[in-house]
Design an enzyme around this catalytic site. Structure first.
Site, PDB file in Angstrom:
ATOM      1  N   CYS A   1      -2.064   1.938   8.268  1.00  0.00           N
ATOM      2  CA  CYS A   1      -1.162   1.107   7.467  1.00  0.00           C
ATOM      3  C   CYS A   1      -1.569  -0.352   7.495  1.00  0.00           C
ATOM      4  CB  CYS A   1       0.257   1.150   8.041  1.00  0.00           C
ATOM      5  SG  CYS A   1       0.876   2.780   8.266  1.00  0.00           S
TER       6      CYS A   1
ATOM      7  N   SER B   1      10.668   6.555   9.150  1.00  0.00           N
ATOM      8  CA  SER B   1      10.137   6.246  10.480  1.00  0.00           C
ATOM      9  C   SER B   1      10.593   4.858  10.906  1.00  0.00           C
ATOM     10  CB  SER B   1       8.605   6.305  10.426  1.00  0.00           C
ATOM     11  OG  SER B   1       8.045   5.922  11.652  1.00  0.00           O
TER      12      SER B   1
ATOM     13  N   ASN C   1      -5.223   4.422  15.716  1.00  0.00           N
ATOM     14  CA  ASN C   1      -6.246   4.061  14.742  1.00  0.00           C
ATOM     15  C   ASN C   1      -6.617   2.611  15.056  1.00  0.00           C
ATOM     16  OD1 ASN C   1      -7.815   3.962  12.440  1.00  0.00           O
ATOM     17  ND2 ASN C   1      -6.235   4.926  11.170  1.00  0.00           N
TER      18      ASN C   1
ATOM     19  N   GLU D   1       0.831  -1.208   0.000  1.00  0.00           N
ATOM     20  CA  GLU D   1       0.000   0.000   0.000  1.00  0.00           C
ATOM     21  C   GLU D   1       0.859   1.249   0.000  1.00  0.00           C
ATOM     22  OE1 GLU D   1      -2.773  -1.852   3.435  1.00  0.00           O
ATOM     23  OE2 GLU D   1      -2.644   0.312   3.400  1.00  0.00           O
TER      24      GLU D   1
ATOM     25  N   LEU E   1       8.072   6.061  19.367  1.00  0.00           N
ATOM     26  CA  LEU E   1       8.380   5.878  20.787  1.00  0.00           C
ATOM     27  C   LEU E   1       7.203   5.207  21.498  1.00  0.00           C
ATOM     28  CD1 LEU E   1      10.596   6.417  22.867  1.00  0.00           C
ATOM     29  CD2 LEU E   1       9.554   8.652  23.286  1.00  0.00           C
ATOM     30  N   HIS E   2       6.076   5.859  21.501  1.00  0.00           N
ATOM     31  CA  HIS E   2       4.807   5.309  21.993  1.00  0.00           C
ATOM     32  C   HIS E   2       4.730   5.002  23.484  1.00  0.00           C
ATOM     33  CE1 HIS E   2       3.931   5.281  17.822  1.00  0.00           C
ATOM     34  NE2 HIS E   2       4.373   4.096  17.525  1.00  0.00           N
TER      35      HIS E   2
HETATM   36  N1  SAH Z   1       8.029   0.488  11.040  1.00  0.00           N
HETATM   37  C1  SAH Z   1       8.071   1.927  11.067  1.00  0.00           C
HETATM   38  C2  SAH Z   1       7.084   2.600  10.145  1.00  0.00           C
HETATM   39  C3  SAH Z   1       5.705   2.083  10.172  1.00  0.00           C
HETATM   40  S1  SAH Z   1       4.269   2.835  10.682  1.00  0.00           S
HETATM   41  C4  SAH Z   1       7.862   2.412  12.480  1.00  0.00           C
HETATM   42  O1  SAH Z   1       7.602   1.597  13.354  1.00  0.00           O
HETATM   43  O2  SAH Z   1       8.008   3.602  12.726  1.00  0.00           O
HETATM   44  C5  SAH Z   1       4.311   4.517  10.935  1.00  0.00           C
HETATM   45  C6  SAH Z   1       3.805   4.936  12.309  1.00  0.00           C
HETATM   46  O3  SAH Z   1       2.434   4.569  12.548  1.00  0.00           O
HETATM   47  C7  SAH Z   1       4.607   4.304  13.433  1.00  0.00           C
HETATM   48  O4  SAH Z   1       4.838   5.267  14.421  1.00  0.00           O
HETATM   49  C8  SAH Z   1       3.651   3.246  13.936  1.00  0.00           C
HETATM   50  O5  SAH Z   1       3.965   2.859  15.244  1.00  0.00           O
HETATM   51  C9  SAH Z   1       2.320   3.934  13.797  1.00  0.00           C
HETATM   52  N2  SAH Z   1       1.164   3.063  13.767  1.00  0.00           N
HETATM   53  C10 SAH Z   1       1.032   1.821  13.247  1.00  0.00           C
HETATM   54  N3  SAH Z   1      -0.218   1.356  13.404  1.00  0.00           N
HETATM   55  C11 SAH Z   1      -0.902   2.323  14.029  1.00  0.00           C
HETATM   56  C12 SAH Z   1      -2.247   2.446  14.474  1.00  0.00           C
HETATM   57  N4  SAH Z   1      -3.133   1.452  14.298  1.00  0.00           N
HETATM   58  N5  SAH Z   1      -2.603   3.603  15.081  1.00  0.00           N
HETATM   59  C13 SAH Z   1      -1.705   4.600  15.244  1.00  0.00           C
HETATM   60  N6  SAH Z   1      -0.441   4.547  14.864  1.00  0.00           N
HETATM   61  C14 SAH Z   1      -0.026   3.418  14.264  1.00  0.00           C
END
Ligand code: SAH
Length: 364
Positions: A346, A204, A303, A105, A228-229
């Site tokens: 994603c 990222s 999301n 995608e 980071l999260h």
């Molecule tokens: N693998 C990379 C890039 C992928 S996703 C990474 O981990 O950064 C890009 C961003 O979207 C990342 O910060 C990921 O943690 C976040 N992400 C993935 N799924 C998500 C969701 N369902 N809700 C919010 N953020 C999400």
């Protein structure tokens, strides 16, 4: 960097992937085959500026030479199998099929400052972040540089508009596909290709420390975004398995090193998950981490995906979280949710199509 021809070969047909070769490599390749140097420039322009979809479109090359190329090289191109357009903000989400049948995608977003494309770097992902749809089926394979470029090329052709920003935030962990990513970044920003400014490119990562350091040593002017999260190792481990491998301390050191080497500020991505990482205390700890290395914080309301029971934080909580960071003088934005009506998160579109394909091929 050293690359061998093996990097370009696909297991299926062993023809070198001509669209993953840099101009210098293509010049050498064609010179070795007895061709004139300017041929390489002509071809490079066809592939990376005029965005030809095959050798046949290269009309200033002789028919014989085009046929010879077809016999000797693999020419990647994506097949668009779906496009969804958001009625809310015009965001377009593309589902592409690769030559081997796999799907990825990509997303096109229009901003005031230009058009941005979010690309995938792998088919699937093996990082296992709990809230992410891209990782649910694991990793199928990594993408070649050409397959990453192709997403931008195909979208440029489909929209008829120039892309000015690229974010590597789609399916996959870019630093788990490091060599191809680096090649892709160099070709994307090369003056002989689309020539996108390095400053308009963001990568990222979930935080693979040795690769962050290696990328820093390349001294590119791209932005590094760190997912980071969570602000403690304990909490982060609950959301992201990679946290079992690298501590937040090690991550912050690697980010500081990236800044020291490149002068580029890090962006911290922080997905707010209701009741998990969205308290005032979390905001306070996040402020400290962000201040420690002078980073920008991007808050993402999580999301929700149907396979997991994570919920978004309440709107008021998100605002309070942001206010707390601002009070601590942290540079913070809330990510605009683009394309919420079109499987924005994603990996959701790909999964939906995989499920449909599997259902269709199931014996009745
Ligand atoms: N693998 C990379 C890039 C992928 S996703 C990474 O981990 O950064 C890009 C961003 O979207 C990342 O910060 C990921 O943690 C976040 N992400 C993935 N799924 C998500 C969701 N369902 N809700 C919010 N953020 C999400």
């Amino acid at each position: 960097m050293d690359f061998t021809m093996q990097d370009f070969e696909d297991n299926g047909n062993h023809k070198p992937d001509i669209k993953s070769m840099t101009l210098a490599e293509l010049e050498e390749e064609l010179a070795n085959r007895g061709e004139k140097r300017f041929r390489a420039r002509q071809m490079y322009e066809w592939m990376h500026v005029k965005l030809a979809r095959g050798f046949d479109e290269m009309t200033n090359l002789s028919r014989d030479f085009r046929a010879w190329c077809g016999e000797h090289y693999r020419y990647t191109a994506l097949e668009q199998i779906q496009m969804q357009e958001s009625r809310i903000d015009g965001t377009k989400k593309f589902l592409f099929r690769l030559a081997d049948g796999n799907m990825v995608e990509s997303v096109w977003m229009r901003y005031k400052h230009g058009n941005s494309v979010c690309i995938s770097s792998q088919v699937g992902c093996r990082m296992g972040c709990r809230f992410c749809a891209s990782t649910l089926d694991g990793l199928e394979r990594s993408l070649t540089a050409s397959e990453m470029l192709d997403q931008i090329y195909a979208i440029t052709i489909a929209t008829g508009e120039r892309v000015s920003n690229v974010v590597v935030m789609g399916i996959g962990e870019p630093l788990d596909n490091y060599e191809n990513l680096l090649r892709f970044l160099r070709m994307l920003t090369d003056e002989n290709g689309l020539h996108i400014s390095q400053r308009n490119v963001t990568v990222s990562t979930c935080g693979i420390v040795p690769k962050i350091r290696a990328l820093a040593d390349e001294k590119l002017q791209i932005t590094l975004a760190l997912s980071l999260h969570a602000t403690t190792d304990e909490k982060r481990k609950k959301l992201m398995p990679i946290a079992n491998r690298y501590s937040i301390r090690e991550l912050m050191d690697a980010c500081a090193y990236y800044f020291a080497q490149t002068g580029r500020r890090i962006t911290f991505e922080y997905s707010l998950v209701g009741g998990v990482n969205d308290t005032d205390e979390d905001a306070g700890e996040l402020s400290q981490l962000a201040a420690g290395i002078g980073s920008h914080v991007n808050l993402i309301p999580v999301n929700p995906i149907k396979e997991r029971d994570f919920v978004q934080s309440e709107a008021a909580r998100i605002q309070a979280f942001k206010n707390k960071l601002e009070k601590n003088k942290i540079n913070v934005t809330i990510r605009r949710e683009m394309g919420r009506d079109i499987d924005g998160a994603c990996g959701q579109l790909r999964r939906k199509n995989l499920a449909a394909r599997d259902a269709a091929s199931m014996p009745v």
